[in-house]
Design a protein around this motif. Structure first.
Motif, PDB file in Angstrom:
ATOM      1  N   LEU A 167       4.156   3.368 -28.581  1.00 25.02           N
ATOM      2  CA  LEU A 167       3.050   4.287 -28.841  1.00 25.02           C
ATOM      3  C   LEU A 167       2.571   4.841 -27.517  1.00 25.02           C
ATOM      4  O   LEU A 167       2.052   4.098 -26.680  1.00 25.02           O
ATOM      5  N   SER A 168       2.764   6.138 -27.331  1.00 31.35           N
ATOM      6  CA  SER A 168       2.356   6.804 -26.094  1.00 31.35           C
ATOM      7  C   SER A 168       1.137   7.665 -26.394  1.00 31.35           C
ATOM      8  O   SER A 168       1.250   8.786 -26.895  1.00 31.35           O
ATOM      9  N   ASP A 169      -0.032   7.127 -26.094  1.00 31.23           N
ATOM     10  CA  ASP A 169      -1.295   7.749 -26.484  1.00 31.23           C
ATOM     11  C   ASP A 169      -1.878   8.548 -25.326  1.00 31.23           C
ATOM     12  O   ASP A 169      -2.249   7.988 -24.293  1.00 31.23           O
ATOM     13  N   TYR A 170      -1.938   9.857 -25.483  1.00 31.57           N
ATOM     14  CA  TYR A 170      -2.591  10.725 -24.500  1.00 31.57           C
ATOM     15  C   TYR A 170      -3.914  11.265 -25.033  1.00 31.57           C
ATOM     16  O   TYR A 170      -4.484  12.210 -24.489  1.00 31.57           O
ATOM     17  N   ASN A 171      -4.386  10.679 -26.137  1.00 30.08           N
ATOM     18  CA  ASN A 171      -5.691  11.019 -26.700  1.00 30.08           C
ATOM     19  C   ASN A 171      -5.785  12.494 -27.098  1.00 30.08           C
ATOM     20  O   ASN A 171      -6.817  13.135 -26.903  1.00 30.08           O
ATOM     21  N   LYS A 172      -4.688  13.011 -27.660  1.00 27.15           N
ATOM     22  CA  LYS A 172      -4.672  14.413 -28.097  1.00 27.15           C
ATOM     23  C   LYS A 172      -4.723  14.559 -29.613  1.00 27.15           C
ATOM     24  O   LYS A 172      -4.598  15.666 -30.134  1.00 27.15           O
ATOM     25  N   GLY A 173      -4.860  13.420 -30.329  1.00 27.16           N
ATOM     26  CA  GLY A 173      -5.103  13.512 -31.759  1.00 27.16           C
ATOM     27  C   GLY A 173      -3.985  13.069 -32.674  1.00 27.16           C
ATOM     28  O   GLY A 173      -4.195  12.929 -33.881  1.00 27.16           O
ATOM     29  N   VAL A 174      -2.766  12.840 -32.151  1.00 24.43           N
ATOM     30  CA  VAL A 174      -1.662  12.423 -33.024  1.00 24.43           C
ATOM     31  C   VAL A 174      -1.817  10.966 -33.447  1.00 24.43           C
ATOM     32  O   VAL A 174      -1.641  10.621 -34.617  1.00 24.43           O
ATOM     33  N   LEU A 175      -2.142  10.113 -32.488  1.00 21.64           N
ATOM     34  CA  LEU A 175      -2.290   8.688 -32.800  1.00 21.64           C
ATOM     35  C   LEU A 175      -3.711   8.410 -33.283  1.00 21.64           C
ATOM     36  O   LEU A 175      -4.553   7.852 -32.586  1.00 21.64           O
ATOM     37  N   THR A 176      -3.967   8.816 -34.527  1.00 21.16           N
ATOM     38  CA  THR A 176      -5.257   8.519 -35.141  1.00 21.16           C
ATOM     39  C   THR A 176      -5.317   7.033 -35.471  1.00 21.16           C
ATOM     40  O   THR A 176      -4.299   6.325 -35.437  1.00 21.16           O
ATOM     41  N   GLN A 177      -6.503   6.560 -35.826  1.00 21.17           N
ATOM     42  CA  GLN A 177      -6.636   5.149 -36.176  1.00 21.17           C
ATOM     43  C   GLN A 177      -5.730   4.792 -37.350  1.00 21.17           C
ATOM     44  O   GLN A 177      -5.069   3.739 -37.360  1.00 21.17           O
ATOM     45  N   ARG A 178      -5.634   5.668 -38.302  1.00 16.02           N
ATOM     46  CA  ARG A 178      -4.811   5.396 -39.479  1.00 16.02           C
ATOM     47  C   ARG A 178      -3.333   5.347 -39.105  1.00 16.02           C
ATOM     48  O   ARG A 178      -2.591   4.506 -39.613  1.00 16.02           O
ATOM     49  N   VAL A 179      -2.893   6.235 -38.236  1.00 14.64           N
ATOM     50  CA  VAL A 179      -1.487   6.258 -37.819  1.00 14.64           C
ATOM     51  C   VAL A 179      -1.146   4.987 -37.031  1.00 14.64           C
ATOM     52  O   VAL A 179      -0.098   4.368 -37.245  1.00 14.64           O
ATOM     53  N   ILE A 180      -2.040   4.578 -36.134  1.00 15.32           N
ATOM     54  CA  ILE A 180      -1.803   3.360 -35.358  1.00 15.32           C
ATOM     55  C   ILE A 180      -1.705   2.150 -36.273  1.00 15.32           C
ATOM     56  O   ILE A 180      -0.792   1.326 -36.149  1.00 15.32           O
ATOM     57  N   GLU A 181      -2.646   2.035 -37.198  1.00 16.28           N
ATOM     58  CA  GLU A 181      -2.629   0.893 -38.124  1.00 16.28           C
ATOM     59  C   GLU A 181      -1.368   0.881 -38.975  1.00 16.28           C
ATOM     60  O   GLU A 181      -0.782  -0.179 -39.224  1.00 16.28           O
ATOM     61  N   ALA A 182      -0.932   2.054 -39.400  1.00 14.02           N
ATOM     62  CA  ALA A 182       0.287   2.137 -40.206  1.00 14.02           C
ATOM     63  C   ALA A 182       1.505   1.706 -39.390  1.00 14.02           C
ATOM     64  O   ALA A 182       2.387   0.989 -39.899  1.00 14.02           O
ATOM     65  N   ALA A 183       1.559   2.117 -38.136  1.00 15.37           N
ATOM     66  CA  ALA A 183       2.676   1.759 -37.269  1.00 15.37           C
ATOM     67  C   ALA A 183       2.709   0.261 -37.002  1.00 15.37           C
ATOM     68  O   ALA A 183       3.760  -0.382 -37.077  1.00 15.37           O
ATOM     69  N   VAL A 184       1.556  -0.315 -36.682  1.00 16.91           N
ATOM     70  CA  VAL A 184       1.485  -1.749 -36.381  1.00 16.91           C
ATOM     71  C   VAL A 184       1.834  -2.578 -37.614  1.00 16.91           C
ATOM     72  O   VAL A 184       2.572  -3.569 -37.534  1.00 16.91           O
ATOM     73  N   ALA A 185       1.316  -2.165 -38.773  1.00 15.55           N
ATOM     74  CA  ALA A 185       1.584  -2.903 -40.010  1.00 15.55           C
ATOM     75  C   ALA A 185       3.062  -2.838 -40.384  1.00 15.55           C
ATOM     76  O   ALA A 185       3.676  -3.850 -40.756  1.00 15.55           O
ATOM     77  N   ALA A 186       3.661  -1.646 -40.282  1.00 13.66           N
ATOM     78  CA  ALA A 186       5.079  -1.487 -40.624  1.00 13.66           C
ATOM     79  C   ALA A 186       5.960  -2.263 -39.662  1.00 13.66           C
ATOM     80  O   ALA A 186       6.962  -2.872 -40.062  1.00 13.66           O
ATOM     81  N   ALA A 187       5.591  -2.262 -38.372  1.00 12.84           N
ATOM     82  CA  ALA A 187       6.357  -2.995 -37.363  1.00 12.84           C
ATOM     83  C   ALA A 187       6.272  -4.497 -37.606  1.00 12.84           C
ATOM     84  O   ALA A 187       7.266  -5.221 -37.488  1.00 12.84           O
ATOM     85  N   ALA A 188       5.077  -4.972 -37.940  1.00 15.47           N
ATOM     86  CA  ALA A 188       4.899  -6.403 -38.201  1.00 15.47           C
ATOM     87  C   ALA A 188       5.740  -6.838 -39.394  1.00 15.47           C
ATOM     88  O   ALA A 188       6.374  -7.898 -39.380  1.00 15.47           O
ATOM     89  N   LYS A 189       5.772  -6.024 -40.431  1.00 13.22           N
ATOM     90  CA  LYS A 189       6.561  -6.341 -41.619  1.00 13.22           C
ATOM     91  C   LYS A 189       8.040  -6.416 -41.290  1.00 13.22           C
ATOM     92  O   LYS A 189       8.777  -7.252 -41.834  1.00 13.22           O
ATOM     93  N   ALA A 190       8.493  -5.562 -40.357  1.00  9.02           N
ATOM     94  CA  ALA A 190       9.909  -5.517 -39.987  1.00  9.02           C
ATOM     95  C   ALA A 190      10.229  -6.387 -38.775  1.00  9.02           C
ATOM     96  O   ALA A 190      11.370  -6.410 -38.330  1.00  9.02           O
TER      97      ALA A 190
END
Length: 490
Positions: A157-180
């Motif tokens: 996750l490369s966060d430059y605070n431009k709006g792509v990595l919203t809280q929901r997107v981050i949580e979805a990524a972390v949850a999916a990664a943990a499951k896998a």
């Protein structure tokens, strides 16, 4: 890591599949010269000689991963504009997967223009969007990561605070990664690192760590307190804080911090150094390195990156050559006992754990080597106290040693597992142990802990004794006896 290990790592890195999520942008460079002042205003006139357009932001992480040889897929959002088309074409030229780069008609694709003259950046012009993703686009991103996270060996996750990595997107990524069971590495932004809760590791720089922890970092104690606060807030097992010219510090929730000194280089530009760290750390972890080994590799890569102008990538050959330069010839490892204590103090100040062992090591054999390798794995630096010729004669008899002390020292110093060799003339290494104050005193398994010389000294300041097993049947005496048996009749 040594050269051979790195060559093997980079040889198999093409099998590593990485997913990069975050804010994509274009980095435009206008290179020129300044020789006059504008008649319209008191500003320099830059005569542009060369123009360059690069992938920036999360795109620079893509550049770094591809330069290292890894496979890359990108998950992000760009605008439905000309810069978006240019950006997608640039990703295609890097052979990066773009099936998860979504288009948002209401978004402006980020483009940063840097004007550089005489190797100095004069001005930067930003054209970008900073608003969070709209809900429908956010849903597309979350659905895609939930379906595809298990296809990758590591997610960045490369966060430059431009709006792509919203809280929901981050949580979805972390949850999916943990499951896998896929590790998630984050280059964070902002003051709230709790938004990355559940990630495997964060890689903030010192300033970012100060902002997130609310603590000024001015020494090792404050660094440790800030790291503890961040790890607690973000629920992390690991945290890597980059500290510019002071190197990096790797913290583990239930382990000892590892402080990695920087490689001395002339710094031209720190742009993109954090991206280099993130990318190299990721491929190291995905290739089976320990977290500490991967951090050490990232430190080497960052040292190379800051020696280049602009957000430059680092190639495997550059890393291999840099590491090879750190392996000095055997003579450089042999130290006089009057200078070694200061060297060891400096190693301790850099967070290194010092292991000390000693012996005669006459007629070096496989049993010796395996013993020394085991001793080295107990810490970060292995110091070998080598009995002098006179000392060996007193211990072993007038016919020993077979190999004189200088030859023994050079042979031992050629072993990668040994960092320093020092010759001592006493019957025991007690004076040397007292002067060096190692964290760990290693001795062969044929001793008992109470019988180890220096045990009381080491334990008095909080160190410990470790008994290391020998290989059965391997000894200098056995070798001598076999030689005599085979050749005595001739």
């Amino acid at each position: 890591m040594d050269r051979k290990s790195l060559e093997s790592l980079f040889n198999r890195i093409g099998e590593v599949k990485c997913l990069v999520m975050g804010d994509l942008m274009l980095d435009e460079y206008l290179w020129g010269k300044t020789e006059r002042i504008s008649p319209e205003a008191p500003v320099q006139v830059v005569d542009v000689l060369r123009e360059e357009l690069r992938l920036g932001g999360a795109g620079n992480v893509v550049n770094s991963l591809r330069a290292l040889g890894a496979q890359v897929t990108v998950c992000s959002v760009v605008g439905q504009d000309a810069n978006g088309e240019v950006l997608l074409s640039a990703l295609g030229r890097q052979a990066a997967g773009t099936e998860a780069v979504f288009r948002d008609p209401g978004r402006r694709t980020s483009r940063k223009t840097r004007v550089v003259a005489s190797n100095q950046q004069i001005v930067r012009i930003d054209r970008e969007s900073r608003t969070p993703l709209p809900k429908d686009v956010e849903e597309q991103v979350c659905a895609w990561i939930a379906a595809h996270a298990g296809e990758f060996g590591v997610i960045l996750l490369s966060d430059y605070n431009k709006g792509v990595l919203t809280q929901r997107v981050i949580e979805a990524a972390v949850a999916a990664a943990a499951k896998a069971a896929v590790p998630v590495l984050v280059d964070p932004k902002g003051a709230d690192f709790a938004r990355y809760h559940g990630a495997t590791i964060l890689t903030p720089n010192r300033k970012e760590a100060e902002t997130a922890s609310g603590m000024a970092i001015h020494d090792m104690d404050s660094l440790s307190r800030a790291a503890e606060s961040i790890m607690e807030t973000a629920g992390l097992e690991h945290l890597l804080i980059t500290r510019s010219e002071e190197g990096m510090s790797l913290f583990t929730r239930h382990g000892t911090a590892v402080h990695i000194p920087t490689v001395a280089r002339e710094v031209f530009d720190v742009s993109g150094a954090g991206d280099t760290v993130l990318a190299t750390l990721a491929v190291g972890m995905a290739s089976g390195l320990t977290m500490a080994e991967a951090a050490g590799l990232a430190n080497v890569a960052a040292g190379i990156a800051v020696g280049k102008l602009g957000t430059s990538t680092v190639a495997p050959g550059e890393i291999i050559n840099a590491v090879a330069l750190g392996h000095h010839d055997s003579e450089s490892k042999i130290k006089n006992r009057d200078v070694l204590p200061a060297i060891i103090e400096a190693e301790k100040a850099n967070g290194k754990r010092i292991v000390f062992t000693n012996g005669c090591f006459d007629l070096l054999h496989a049993g010796h080597v395996k013993y020394l390798q085991k001793a080295r794995r107990l810490g970060d630096i292995l110091v070998l106290g080598l009995n002098s010729d006179a000392s060996v004669r007193r211990l072993k008899g007038p016919k020993r040693p077979l190999i004189d002390e200088d030859e023994r020292a050079h042979i031992l110093a050629a072993l990668d597992c040994i960092d320093y060799v020092v010759i001592f003339d006493e019957d025991t290494p007690l004076e040397l142990i007292t002067a060096l104050k190692p964290h760990i005193l290693a001795k062969g398994g044929d001793y008992t802990a109470d019988g180890v010389v220096g045990k009381d000294v080491v334990e008095a300041y909080g160190g410990r004794v470790e008994l290391v097993s020998f290989v059965d049947g391997k000894s200098t005496t056995n070798i001598i006896e076999r030689v005599l048996e085979r050749y005595s009749g001739n």
